[in-house]
Motif scaffolding. Structure first.
Motif, mmCIF file in Angstrom:
data_model
loop_
_atom_site.group_PDB
_atom_site.id
_atom_site.type_symbol
_atom_site.label_atom_id
_atom_site.label_comp_id
_atom_site.label_asym_id
_atom_site.label_seq_id
_atom_site.Cartn_x
_atom_site.Cartn_y
_atom_site.Cartn_z
ATOM 1 N N THR A 21 -6.162 8.046 10.737
ATOM 2 C CA THR A 21 -6.722 9.079 9.839
ATOM 3 C C THR A 21 -7.240 8.449 8.555
ATOM 4 O O THR A 21 -6.617 7.545 7.991
ATOM 5 C CB THR A 21 -5.655 10.135 9.498
ATOM 6 N N LEU A 22 -8.381 8.934 8.105
ATOM 7 C CA LEU A 22 -8.907 8.559 6.796
ATOM 8 C C LEU A 22 -8.422 9.586 5.785
ATOM 9 O O LEU A 22 -8.704 10.782 5.913
ATOM 10 C CB LEU A 22 -10.441 8.538 6.811
ATOM 11 N N TYR A 23 -7.701 9.129 4.780
ATOM 12 C CA TYR A 23 -7.214 10.008 3.718
ATOM 13 C C TYR A 23 -8.049 9.779 2.455
ATOM 14 O O TYR A 23 -8.126 8.659 1.944
ATOM 15 C CB TYR A 23 -5.740 9.738 3.418
ATOM 16 N N VAL A 24 -8.702 10.839 1.984
ATOM 17 C CA VAL A 24 -9.501 10.774 0.768
ATOM 18 C C VAL A 24 -8.581 11.132 -0.397
ATOM 19 O O VAL A 24 -8.076 12.259 -0.475
ATOM 20 C CB VAL A 24 -10.704 11.733 0.843
ATOM 21 N N CYS A 25 -8.344 10.165 -1.279
ATOM 22 C CA CYS A 25 -7.298 10.289 -2.289
ATOM 23 C C CYS A 25 -7.870 10.307 -3.703
ATOM 24 O O CYS A 25 -8.288 9.262 -4.225
ATOM 25 C CB CYS A 25 -6.314 9.127 -2.156
ATOM 26 N N ASP A 31 -2.238 1.615 5.803
ATOM 27 C CA ASP A 31 -2.365 0.209 6.192
ATOM 28 C C ASP A 31 -3.261 -0.541 5.226
ATOM 29 O O ASP A 31 -3.077 -1.744 5.009
ATOM 30 C CB ASP A 31 -2.927 0.122 7.616
ATOM 31 N N VAL A 32 -4.230 0.146 4.656
ATOM 32 C CA VAL A 32 -5.132 -0.469 3.690
ATOM 33 C C VAL A 32 -5.711 0.618 2.788
ATOM 34 O O VAL A 32 -5.847 1.776 3.197
ATOM 35 C CB VAL A 32 -6.271 -1.250 4.409
ATOM 36 N N ILE A 33 -6.039 0.234 1.556
ATOM 37 C CA ILE A 33 -6.685 1.140 0.609
ATOM 38 C C ILE A 33 -8.104 0.639 0.379
ATOM 39 O O ILE A 33 -8.307 -0.505 -0.046
ATOM 40 C CB ILE A 33 -5.926 1.198 -0.728
ATOM 41 N N ALA A 34 -9.095 1.471 0.695
ATOM 42 C CA ALA A 34 -10.500 1.134 0.451
ATOM 43 C C ALA A 34 -10.850 1.613 -0.951
ATOM 44 O O ALA A 34 -10.844 2.819 -1.225
ATOM 45 C CB ALA A 34 -11.400 1.792 1.486
ATOM 46 N N ALA A 35 -11.156 0.664 -1.849
ATOM 47 C CA ALA A 35 -11.315 0.978 -3.266
ATOM 48 C C ALA A 35 -12.708 0.614 -3.765
ATOM 49 O O ALA A 35 -13.275 -0.403 -3.364
ATOM 50 C CB ALA A 35 -10.266 0.231 -4.086
ATOM 51 N N GLU A 36 -13.228 1.452 -4.670
ATOM 52 C CA GLU A 36 -14.540 1.188 -5.266
ATOM 53 C C GLU A 36 -14.518 -0.124 -6.058
ATOM 54 O O GLU A 36 -15.445 -0.922 -5.988
ATOM 55 C CB GLU A 36 -14.933 2.356 -6.175
ATOM 56 N N ASP A 37 -13.456 -0.329 -6.823
ATOM 57 C CA ASP A 37 -13.285 -1.560 -7.595
ATOM 58 C C ASP A 37 -11.824 -1.988 -7.425
ATOM 59 O O ASP A 37 -10.920 -1.359 -7.992
ATOM 60 C CB ASP A 37 -13.620 -1.321 -9.063
ATOM 61 N N GLY A 83 -8.784 1.886 15.791
ATOM 62 C CA GLY A 83 -7.665 1.081 16.266
ATOM 63 C C GLY A 83 -6.310 1.626 15.841
ATOM 64 O O GLY A 83 -5.272 1.035 16.162
ATOM 65 N N GLY A 84 -6.321 2.743 15.108
ATOM 66 C CA GLY A 84 -5.064 3.393 14.744
ATOM 67 C C GLY A 84 -4.607 3.183 13.318
ATOM 68 O O GLY A 84 -3.557 3.700 12.907
ATOM 69 N N ASP A 85 -5.368 2.431 12.514
ATOM 70 C CA ASP A 85 -4.965 2.211 11.124
ATOM 71 C C ASP A 85 -5.060 3.493 10.307
ATOM 72 O O ASP A 85 -5.911 4.364 10.574
ATOM 73 C CB ASP A 85 -5.860 1.159 10.469
ATOM 74 N N VAL A 86 -4.200 3.585 9.317
ATOM 75 C CA VAL A 86 -4.290 4.642 8.306
ATOM 76 C C VAL A 86 -5.003 4.041 7.097
ATOM 77 O O VAL A 86 -4.590 2.999 6.578
ATOM 78 C CB VAL A 86 -2.894 5.143 7.887
ATOM 79 N N ILE A 87 -6.088 4.687 6.663
ATOM 80 C CA ILE A 87 -6.866 4.176 5.535
ATOM 81 C C ILE A 87 -6.911 5.220 4.426
ATOM 82 O O ILE A 87 -7.213 6.392 4.672
ATOM 83 C CB ILE A 87 -8.299 3.801 5.962
ATOM 84 N N ALA A 88 -6.587 4.767 3.213
ATOM 85 C CA ALA A 88 -6.704 5.619 2.023
ATOM 86 C C ALA A 88 -7.978 5.219 1.277
ATOM 87 O O ALA A 88 -8.203 4.040 1.018
ATOM 88 C CB ALA A 88 -5.492 5.444 1.121
#
Length: 279
Positions: A8-12, A34-40, A78-83
């Motif tokens: 699941t993609l969580y928009v935080c 599993d990982v945080i996708a961050a602007e900076d 692949g099943g990762d959780v991404i914030a």
């Protein structure tokens, strides 16, 4: 017990100023992703360190948005959780995020948007302007000609309008709003939720004069009151007579001109010109 769902993609949303505004749900997702996708990543690392969160970060910003979105999609499949986080506020609103959200929805990948801070809505409520109907524009074009062309289409919208603006462009934007949309009520909100939060209310012409004298700093929201049809026509001679009548009733010249400008939906500059030419 974890409440996050695999793949699941969580928009935080993250705080726009005061770190205390982060929600418990956002903190939980940031810790368990599993990982945080961050602007900076440098900016977001400070936030994570403040709350003792050690989740790995990966960069996701406007310059790598399309390519990085594909990588995130593969990880989600692949099943990762991404914030997904931006520097402040709700990702996808005048910040990177829309592309990966759109791609997730197309690929039937679950997306969960958590509620939280948003500068535009916070400023709208704080402004006191009508909010039963409103429109959010984000940032206007940075060049004068493009900005004025865009504003031409907004000049007669009958509801409150919300803009984001950089401090070094605020004076130019207020000048263009005045020129294209006419003098009307507006609000400039600075540094929301921070120690030096300020709310500046008044007519566009007055706000323009204020910020010409005192150049602003910090993050800024500009809110423009709804357009109202002004049935009164009148002309320079009418404006001059009404200014004189106001002065005779005890008003100061500037206040009399301001009242006439509001009544006819014109700028004080036009009224002042009519008074000068009538002498």
């Amino acid at each position: 017990m974890s409440t996050v769902e695999k793949g699941t993609l969580y928009v935080c949303p993250t705080p726009i100023g005061n770190l205390g505004d982060i929600t418990l749900r956002v903190l939980e997702v940031l810790r368990e992703a599993d990982v945080i996708a961050a602007e900076d990543t440098r900016h977001s690392r400070k936030l994570l360190e403040h709350f003792g969160i050690t989740t790995p970060l990966t960069s996701y910003h406007q310059h790598n948005e399309k390519g990085k979105a594909l990588e995130l999609i593969r990880r989600l499949q692949g099943g990762d959780v991404i914030a997904l986080v931006s520097d402040a506020g709700m990702p996808g609103i005048s910040d990177p995020g829309q592309e990966v959200i759109r791609m997730c929805l197309s690929a039937k990948i679950p997306v969960d948007v958590l509620p939280g801070p948003n500068a535009g809505l916070t400023a709208l409520v704080l402004s006191g302007l009508p909010n039963d109907h409103f429109i959010f524009h984000g940032f206007l074009p940075s060049t004068k000609s493009a900005r004025r062309r865009e504003l031409q289409g907004y000049a007669k919208l009958p509801f409150t309008q919300i803009f984001y603006e950089a401090p070094h462009r605020l004076v130019d934007t207020l000048a263009d709003l005045l020129e294209v949309c006419g003098d009307r009520e507006a609000v400039v909100v600075r540094e929301l939720t921070k120690l030096h939060q300020t709310v500046h209310q008044g007519l566009l012409e007055d706000l323009l004069a204020e910020f010409r004298m005192n150049p602003p700093r910090g993050e800024i929201c500009v809110l423009l009151a709804p357009y109202k049809e002004v049935p009164l026509q009148g002309g320079p001679e009418d404006w001059k007579k009404e200014v004189e009548a106001g002065i005779n009733q005890g008003l100061q010249p500037k206040e009399a001109m301001k009242c006439v400008a509001q009544k006819y939906g014109i700028s004080k500059r036009e009224v002042y010109k009519a008074v000068l030419e009538g002498k």
